[in-house]
Design a protein around this motif. Sequence first.
Motif, mmCIF file in Angstrom:
data_model
loop_
_atom_site.group_PDB
_atom_site.id
_atom_site.type_symbol
_atom_site.label_atom_id
_atom_site.label_comp_id
_atom_site.label_asym_id
_atom_site.label_seq_id
_atom_site.Cartn_x
_atom_site.Cartn_y
_atom_site.Cartn_z
ATOM 1 N N THR A 1 3.837 -11.799 -0.399
ATOM 2 C CA THR A 1 2.795 -11.666 -1.508
ATOM 3 C C THR A 1 2.675 -10.244 -1.758
ATOM 4 O OG1 THR A 1 0.937 -11.501 0.187
ATOM 5 C CG2 THR A 1 1.649 -13.774 -0.671
ATOM 6 N N GLU A 2 1.906 -10.334 -2.924
ATOM 7 C CA GLU A 2 1.936 -8.588 -3.585
ATOM 8 C C GLU A 2 0.467 -8.788 -4.139
ATOM 9 O OE1 GLU A 2 3.539 -5.571 -7.003
ATOM 10 O OE2 GLU A 2 4.140 -7.491 -6.941
ATOM 11 N N THR A 3 -0.256 -7.539 -3.424
ATOM 12 C CA THR A 3 -1.515 -7.369 -3.646
ATOM 13 C C THR A 3 -1.611 -6.145 -4.499
ATOM 14 O OG1 THR A 3 -2.201 -5.829 -2.010
ATOM 15 C CG2 THR A 3 -2.444 -8.356 -1.530
ATOM 16 N N GLU A 4 -2.880 -5.415 -5.186
ATOM 17 C CA GLU A 4 -3.122 -4.108 -5.599
ATOM 18 C C GLU A 4 -2.575 -3.003 -4.883
ATOM 19 O OE1 GLU A 4 -6.594 -3.642 -7.404
ATOM 20 O OE2 GLU A 4 -6.831 -5.598 -8.356
ATOM 21 N N GLU A 5 -2.843 -3.153 -3.298
ATOM 22 C CA GLU A 5 -2.425 -2.218 -2.488
ATOM 23 C C GLU A 5 -0.898 -2.180 -2.068
ATOM 24 O OE1 GLU A 5 -5.155 -4.341 -1.795
ATOM 25 O OE2 GLU A 5 -6.296 -3.132 -2.767
ATOM 26 N N TYR B 1 2.286 -4.875 -0.290
ATOM 27 C CA TYR B 1 2.890 -6.077 0.239
ATOM 28 C C TYR B 1 2.878 -6.554 1.450
ATOM 29 C CZ TYR B 1 5.828 -4.529 -3.831
ATOM 30 O OH TYR B 1 6.203 -3.916 -5.127
ATOM 31 N N ASP C 1 2.399 -0.541 2.058
ATOM 32 C CA ASP C 1 1.769 -0.223 0.578
ATOM 33 C C ASP C 1 2.874 0.036 -0.337
ATOM 34 O OD1 ASP C 1 2.407 2.609 0.515
ATOM 35 O OD2 ASP C 1 0.760 2.901 2.326
ATOM 36 N N HIS C 2 2.553 0.071 -1.772
ATOM 37 C CA HIS C 2 3.327 0.283 -2.691
ATOM 38 C C HIS C 2 4.257 1.665 -2.533
ATOM 39 C CE1 HIS C 2 2.702 -3.167 -5.156
ATOM 40 N NE2 HIS C 2 1.262 -3.124 -5.245
#
Length: 72
Positions: free
Chosen positions: A20-24, A26, A46-47
């Motif tokens: 999943t990917e979040t704003e912060e 993966y 983090d990204h």
Amino acid sequence: MKRYSVKSRPGRSEYLDILTETEEGYRIRLVTQCDGDEKIREDFIDHHLFAICVKTGYLSEVAADSTGSSVA
């Protein structure tokens, strides 16, 4: 789900799947195969760190085959 090969030493195979990917960043599943053993763990990256790993070649995306699933 995307799959990335992890640069590793000879005789060892590692890859990660993005779950999943979040704003912060993966949530990932990291699979390590060595000497017939397989270890699976889930973690977070983090990204920024992920982008650096791709840019330096530590991670490389594995192409999907014609059925749409990833191949290692």
